[in-house]
Design a protein around this motif. Structure first.
Motif, short mmCIF file in Angstrom:
data_model
loop_
_atom_site.label_atom_id
_atom_site.label_comp_id
_atom_site.label_asym_id
_atom_site.label_seq_id
_atom_site.Cartn_x
_atom_site.Cartn_y
_atom_site.Cartn_z
N LYS A 141 63.75 -27.41 72.25
CA LYS A 141 62.67 -27.44 71.26
C LYS A 141 63.25 -27.64 69.87
O LYS A 141 62.73 -28.45 69.08
N ALA A 142 64.34 -26.92 69.57
CA ALA A 142 64.93 -27.01 68.22
C ALA A 142 65.35 -28.44 67.91
O ALA A 142 65.18 -28.91 66.78
N THR A 143 65.85 -29.15 68.91
CA THR A 143 66.27 -30.54 68.70
C THR A 143 65.12 -31.38 68.16
O THR A 143 65.32 -32.28 67.36
N VAL A 160 68.69 -23.87 63.69
CA VAL A 160 69.28 -22.61 64.11
C VAL A 160 68.51 -22.08 65.31
O VAL A 160 67.28 -22.04 65.29
N VAL A 161 69.22 -21.70 66.37
CA VAL A 161 68.60 -21.04 67.52
C VAL A 161 69.19 -19.64 67.62
O VAL A 161 70.41 -19.48 67.69
N GLY A 182 73.64 -31.58 71.08
CA GLY A 182 73.18 -31.25 69.73
C GLY A 182 73.75 -29.96 69.19
O GLY A 182 73.66 -29.68 68.00
N VAL A 183 74.32 -29.13 70.10
CA VAL A 183 74.83 -27.84 69.64
C VAL A 183 76.23 -28.03 69.05
O VAL A 183 77.13 -28.56 69.70
N PRO A 217 70.35 -33.90 64.96
CA PRO A 217 70.32 -32.45 65.05
C PRO A 217 71.73 -31.86 65.09
O PRO A 217 72.59 -32.34 65.84
N ARG A 218 71.95 -30.89 64.25
CA ARG A 218 73.19 -30.11 64.30
C ARG A 218 72.76 -28.65 64.45
O ARG A 218 72.28 -28.03 63.51
N ILE A 219 72.91 -28.17 65.68
CA ILE A 219 72.31 -26.88 66.04
C ILE A 219 73.37 -25.80 66.14
O ILE A 219 74.44 -26.02 66.72
#
Lengths: 159, 607
Positions: free
Chosen positions: B141-143, B80-81, B49-50, B18-20
């Protein structure tokens, strides 16, 4: 300081003076997308204030709240879990709220037998038009849990 | 069998770490005045992950969107968050932004820090803390978000219309005129529905005989319309775009008959494949037996408004061979009356009573015509003018609900003066004139009960067949009272006419044309998008217990394959998640709301 002097002090002063901050319960809320989540949004657009103790997770339906979703926060030390769904007869998926109701009753039974206080789990029907009701429910639940005190799991579980 | 493959739009992000990117919106001052947005953005940058976390005045603005796009390109973001308003507001916007840069739209998550934080809390410190938690929940969640395929299914052209009244015929013609086949199913042996029982329409006073037969002829002569008379829909399977509808003969007994033993070519058995279904099953007329105090069964000169229509068609208003001198109309019979279970207004009685009273004045200029009413609701184009005209022509309106109708004991010599209920003679209406504030008794030779509309007694059959919800008044429920008035909770099934609620002919035609155009959208487009966040079965875990089949309101899971395991039709699945919770083997996963995702959110929130 004598007991009498203590009593004479106004409660507000006592609270301000005490080094221990007021207990702030943590509430995890699972809200259905169509009714209660939208109702919570309406509370926002109407600027109805309520305590920030509630943290909302959006689900599509209250009928998709797995028992583990309720158990995990309680075991991890959350002080209460709120499940919000559509009023009976209004479910976007026809019958999801009835499933939530039956499941919650069964779950409370299990919580009781496991020695977990089942009154920390609230199931409420709040429609998309009931922003005030959502805010009132959160306020009421926060006060109820503040009265009740911290979830003992917070300390007991950490061995 | 369709299976949801995880083929990706763009590249294979599932394999990627993940690349957030986290974007905290100020929303002008709406969020920034309460939440310390810079602080939460800095905190978000530290989350696992961010890759990048920023704050911006308006994320939904063009520069805000450009910022996300640029970061996706420069930092190779795959998730994307956006922490801003409710996802109900702008989720679509940010999904589109991600999609334009090749990120799967289902790998966008939103943290609602406006409606559910800055607008409802004043304590800046605690609001900031909560916003931080909501963002870490969204990042968690995004992860775990998975790319989902935006699916489209092909549609079968053609529409089945249930009910051959004005609503159904209007839909059939509109559909047929586009060149698509329309199948019109009617239980009776002729088309026309309730309107065929009427004399003239309001407010134009056009005879129905000029209006209906040409419409029926156009329907019957249209090459693209197939009419099934004395038939009913006996089975429906499938989903929007691809319904399989079975047509059976409809017997005199009111039940479907197998094949067509009695009625030759009238009632063939047919199986139709169509893309949409229109329900135009109409209404029932209120039966005044349920208001016995009004004496409908007891006195032959107390009649319903439909019987009045029939008399007006015949041009015969006589009672026992004599022209009535006093004609009374009683409004709101079976409407606006919680005692009989109908709290709703039937919407047409005020106008048809004005029409009938005017026609009576024309036919019997000497007669006294009095209307007893609760309120007059002469809405609609030309309605108020029509009602004014009725009054100016001498129709008397008296405000008061009639509580009882009785007949005085006849004078000796007429019928022996014995039986109060037998023979002819005027009846007495007991009411309270609410304008005068006094009780009145009013004698009349002919009384017309303006009976209202109510849901068909057999509406439950269609409800079961099509799984349509009904509103508290018993009529079929539209998807949204204002914005989706002809749609239903079931995709691909639409409502037209009085099955959705009482309406006059003009409103019925309007709604029928709306239903036709809504139904035609997917049919002309050729395909329909379906819910991507559907449930999927891990067939290796599935024990084939079929509990998911029992619990699904949409018949999406079936146990049909060789291994007796469940399979969920992603087109039928609406993504409610009931099956995923019910499955004792945890073999079912609700995509986009998986247990792993939800529990990760719980972890982030209960720190």
């Amino acid at each position: 300081m004598s007991d009498q002097a203590c009593e004479a002090k106004p409660a507000a002063q006592l609270a301000a003076a005490s080094p221990e901050p007021r207990f702030e319960p943590k509430i995890v809320a699972f809200l259905c997308n169509w009714c209660t989540y939208t109702g919570a949004d309406l509370a926002g657009t109407s600027r109805i204030q309520y305590p920030p103790n509630v943290r909302i997770i959006r689900l599509m339906c209250s009928g998709s709240v797995d028992p583990t979703y309720v158990l995990k926060p309680l075991l991890d030390g959350a002080d209460g879990v709120l499940i919000g769904g559509c009023h009976p007869g209004d479910c976007h998926y026809q019958s999801g709220n009835y499933k939530a109701r039956r499941r919650t009753i069964a779950l409370k039974e299990i919580l009781r037998s496991a020695g977990i206080d089942e009154t920390r789990v609230w199931l409420r029907w709040i429609s998309a038009s009931e922003g005030q009701r959502f805010a009132d429910t959160v306020t009421e639940m926060t006060e109820f849990l503040r009265e009740k005190g911290p979830n003992p799991m917070r300390t007991e579980w950490a061995v | 069998m369709q299976r949801l493959s995880l083929t990706l739009m763009g590249d294979t992000m599932m394999e990627q770490k993940p690349r957030i990117g986290v974007y905290v919106c100020h929303c002008g001052v709406n969020i920034a005045a309460v939440v310390d947005v810079e602080r939460v953005a800095r905190a978000a940058a530290e989350l696992p992950g961010v890759v990048v976390a920023r704050d911006n005045t308006y994320m939904c603005s063009d520069p805000g969107q450009a910022l996300i796009k640029q970061d996706i390109r420069e930092h190779g973001l795959n998730r994307v968050v956006v922490a801003s308003c409710s996802p109900r507001m702008h989720e679509r916007t940010f999904r589109a932004v991600a999609q334009q840069e090749g990120v799967n739209p289902y790998q966008v998550e939103m943290a609602n820090i406006r409606e559910q934080c800055s607008w409802v809390h004043r304590d800046k410190g605690r609001a900031t803390e909560k916003a931080g938690l909501l963002i870490s929940s969204a990042v968690a969640k995004a992860t775990r978000l998975e790319p989902l395929e935006q699916r489209e299914v092909d549609v079968t052209p053609g529409v089945v219309i249930i009910g051959g009244g004005v609503a159904g015929m209007t839909v059939a013609l509109d559909v047929a005129n586009t060149g698509l086949p329309a199948y019109l199913v009617e239980r009776q042996k002729s088309l026309g529905g309730r309107v065929a029982e009427l004399n003239r329409t309001f407010p134009s006073l056009q005879p129905v005989s000029e209006l209906l037969p040409p419409l029926i002829a156009r329907v019957q002569d249209h090459p693209n319309v197939t009419v099934f008379l004395r038939s009913c829909v006996s089975q429906v399977e499938g989903y929007i775009g691809n319904f399989e509808v079975e047509i059976s003969g409809y017997g005199e007994t009111g039940t479907p008959v197998g094949g067509d033993p009695g009625s030759k070519s009238d009632a063939p058995r047919a199986g139709l494949s169509v893309g949409a279904i229109i329900v135009a099953t109409g209404y029932d007329v209120f039966d005044p037996d349920r208001t016995p105090e009004l004496g409908y069964r007891d006195y032959p000169n107390v009649i319903t408004s439909l019987e009045m229509e029939e008399r007006l068609i015949r041009g015969d208003l006589t009672v026992d061979g004599r022209s009535p001198e006093r004609v009374a109309f009683v409004k709101c019979v079976g409407s606006r009356d919680a005692r009989v279970g109908n709290s709703h207004c039937s919407r047409v009685c005020c106008m048809y009573t004005a029409k009938q009273s005017r026609l009576v004045r024309e036919m019997l200029p000497e007669a006294d015509v009095t209307v007893f009413y609760i309120d007059v609701r002469a809405f609609g184009k030309g309605g108020e003018e029509f009602y004014d005209e009725a009054r100016s022509q001498g129709v008397r309106y008296r405000r008061g609900n009639v509580s009882e109708i009785y007949r005085k004991r006849s004078a000796p010599g007429v019928d022996g003066g014995l039986a109060p209920h037998a023979g002819a003679g005027p009846v007495v209406l007991v009411a309270e004139d609410t304008l005068l504030g006094q009780p009145i008794e009013f004698e009349a030779d002919l009384v017309v009960l303006a009976v209202g509309m109510e849901p068909r007694k057999d509406a439950g059959v269609i409800q079961q067949l099509l799984k349509l919800p009904r509103s508290a008044d018993g009529f079929f429920l539209e998807a949204h009272p204002k914005l989706r008035p002809v749609d239903t909770a079931m995709d691909g099934i639409f409502l037209a006419g009085c099955c959705q609620g009482p309406k006059d002919i003009a409103d019925t035609v309007t709604q029928a044309k709306a239903a036709a155009s809504s139904a035609l959208i997917p049919l002309i487009r050729g395909s329909v998008p379906v819910e991507s966040a559907s449930a999927v079965v891990n067939e290796e875990l599935c024990a084939g217990c079929a509990m998911c089949v029992d619990v699904c309101p949409y018949d999406a899971p079936t146990i049909a394959n060789l291994w007796r395991t469940s399979r969920i039709n992603p087109v039928l699945c609406k993504g409610c998640g009931a099956c995923a919770v019910t499955c004792p083997s945890s073999a079912i996963r609700l995509q986009h709301f998986t247990a792993a995702q939800v529990l990760a959110q719980v972890d982030a929130l209960v720190q």
